[in-house]
Enzyme design. Structure first.
Site, PDB file in Angstrom:
ATOM      1  NE  ARG A  34      40.474   6.510  -0.753  1.00 16.92           N
ATOM      2  CZ  ARG A  34      40.435   6.239  -1.387  1.00 16.92           C
ATOM      3  NH1 ARG A  34      40.174   7.176  -1.529  1.00 16.92           N
ATOM      4  NH2 ARG A  34      40.920   6.082  -2.245  1.00 16.92           N
ATOM      5  CB  ILE A  35      35.992   1.906  -2.127  1.00 19.38           C
ATOM      6  CG1 ILE A  35      34.227   2.239  -1.792  1.00 19.38           C
ATOM      7  CG2 ILE A  35      35.543   0.185  -2.260  1.00 19.38           C
ATOM      8  CD1 ILE A  35      33.622   2.739  -3.584  1.00 19.38           C
ATOM      9  CG  LEU A  36      38.705  -0.655   3.519  1.00 16.14           C
ATOM     10  CD1 LEU A  36      38.249  -1.414   4.203  1.00 16.14           C
ATOM     11  CD2 LEU A  36      40.141   0.061   2.868  1.00 16.14           C
ATOM     12  CG  HIS A  51      26.621   1.940   6.867  1.00 15.49           C
ATOM     13  ND1 HIS A  51      27.483   3.133   6.030  1.00 15.49           N
ATOM     14  CD2 HIS A  51      25.061   2.112   6.656  1.00 15.49           C
ATOM     15  CE1 HIS A  51      26.406   3.798   4.865  1.00 15.49           C
ATOM     16  NE2 HIS A  51      25.362   2.872   5.194  1.00 15.49           N
ATOM     17  CB  THR A  69      32.487  -9.190   3.818  1.00 15.53           C
ATOM     18  OG1 THR A  69      30.305  -8.484   3.560  1.00 15.53           O
ATOM     19  CG2 THR A  69      31.585 -10.204   5.439  1.00 15.53           C
ATOM     20  CG  LEU A 119      30.766  -0.037  -0.534  1.00 14.14           C
ATOM     21  CD1 LEU A 119      31.756   0.555   0.583  1.00 14.14           C
ATOM     22  CD2 LEU A 119      30.374   1.270  -0.839  1.00 14.14           C
ATOM     23  CG  ASP A 120      28.915   1.203   3.479  1.00 16.19           C
ATOM     24  OD1 ASP A 120      29.671   1.444   4.427  1.00 16.19           O
ATOM     25  OD2 ASP A 120      28.126   1.803   2.620  1.00 16.19           O
TER      26      ASP A 120
HETATM   27  C1  GAR Z   1      29.648   8.292  10.888  1.00 17.29           C
HETATM   28  O1  GAR Z   1      28.506   8.607  11.061  1.00 17.29           O
HETATM   29  C2  GAR Z   1      29.794   6.875  10.013  1.00 17.29           C
HETATM   30  O2  GAR Z   1      29.101   5.767  11.294  1.00 17.29           O
HETATM   31  C3  GAR Z   1      29.564   7.337   8.901  1.00 17.29           C
HETATM   32  O3  GAR Z   1      31.025   8.406   9.148  1.00 17.29           O
HETATM   33  C4  GAR Z   1      30.485   9.149  10.385  1.00 17.29           C
HETATM   34  C5  GAR Z   1      31.898   9.219  10.633  1.00 17.29           C
HETATM   35  O4  GAR Z   1      31.803  10.591  11.422  1.00 17.29           O
HETATM   36  N1  GAR Z   1      30.480   6.048   7.596  1.00 17.29           N
HETATM   37  C6  GAR Z   1      30.137   5.582   6.896  1.00 17.29           C
HETATM   38  O5  GAR Z   1      29.533   5.879   6.314  1.00 17.29           O
HETATM   39  C7  GAR Z   1      30.832   4.203   6.552  1.00 17.29           C
HETATM   40  N2  GAR Z   1      30.197   4.124   5.046  1.00 17.29           N
HETATM   41  P1  GAR Z   1      33.142  10.057  12.416  1.00 17.29           P
HETATM   42  O6  GAR Z   1      34.163  10.540  11.797  1.00 17.29           O
HETATM   43  O7  GAR Z   1      32.177  12.075  13.531  1.00 17.29           O
HETATM   44  O8  GAR Z   1      33.698   8.828  13.583  1.00 17.29           O
END
Ligand code: GAR
Length: 203
Positions: free
Chosen positions: A94-96, A112, A144, A147-148
């Site tokens: 989610r975007i915070l 990320h 921060t 985002l990302d």
């Molecule tokens: C992971 O690859 C994580 O890095 C990514 O979502 C996946 C969740 O997998 N997060 C993002 O893309 C954040 N922008 P998981 O639920 O198995 O940990």
């Protein structure tokens, strides 16, 4: 004896990073307790993994809230009842709001699946493949309002192979995530890293 640090983990789905953190905390006997797993999707697979591990779970369903601000306020209230020392975003998609992020400044980490600042947002592995980069990976950073983005705590690299698909590349990156994220969290709770004046400092 050092005080046990309190961790709250936020997830949206599968929960494999959360599971890696739960395992590492137990196996390495971290001076920390995972006091809750909070999820914005009632059907997320990760919720079952957390409750099987004996961790309290809370659902704050974003679909029940009119806008980001009210959702984020409900999410903050859910988090704060567990008084965490660290909030861990583990696949929390989610975007915070800036207000939410500011509240947890210096005590909220995210992982990320790219080498930030390359490829923020979604579909990072297909972004990597179509751009032709030879090196891809994962990043742990303090959160921060951007985002990302945010001060980088740890990164791991993965070589992109000629015949990689989104799935093959993604699974090698995920393996790295499961290694660097628990390590970064442990460094935080044991006081080896902190955020000072917008930069990561190591002690
Ligand atoms: C992971 O690859 C994580 O890095 C990514 O979502 C996946 C969740 O997998 N997060 C993002 O893309 C954040 N922008 P998981 O639920 O198995 O940990």
């Amino acid at each position: 004896m050092r005080a046990m640090k309190r961790l709250v983990i936020l997830i949206s789905g599968r929960g494999s990073n959360m599971q890696a953190i739960i395992r590492a905390a137990a196996a390495e006997q971290w001076p920390a307790q995972i006091v809750a797993v909070i999820c914005n999707r009632p059907q997320a697979k990760g919720l079952q993994i957390a409750s099987d591990a004996g961790i309290a779970t809370v659902v704050v369903d974003h679909q029940s809230y009119a806008d980001r601000a009210t959702f984020d306020a409900a999410l903050a209230a859910a988090i704060d009842q567990f008084a965490p020392d660290l909030v861990v975003l583990a696949g929390f998609l989610r975007i915070l709001t800036t207000e939410f992020v500011s509240r947890y400044q210096g005590r909220m980490l995210n992982i990320h699946p790219s080498l930030l600042p390359s490829f923020p947002g979604l579909a990072t592995h297909s972004q990597a493949l179509s751009s032709g980069v030879k090196v891809h990976g994962a990043t742990v950073h303090f959160v921060t309002p951007d985002l990302d983005h945010g001060p980088i705590v740890a990164q791991a690299t993965v070589a992109v192979e000629e015949n990689d698909t989104e799935a093959s590349l993604g699974s090698r990156v995920l393996e790295q995530e499961h290694s660097i994220y628990p390590q970064a969290i442990r460094d935080f709770i044991e006081g080896r890293i902190a955020l000072e004046n917008g930069q990561v400092v190591r002690t």
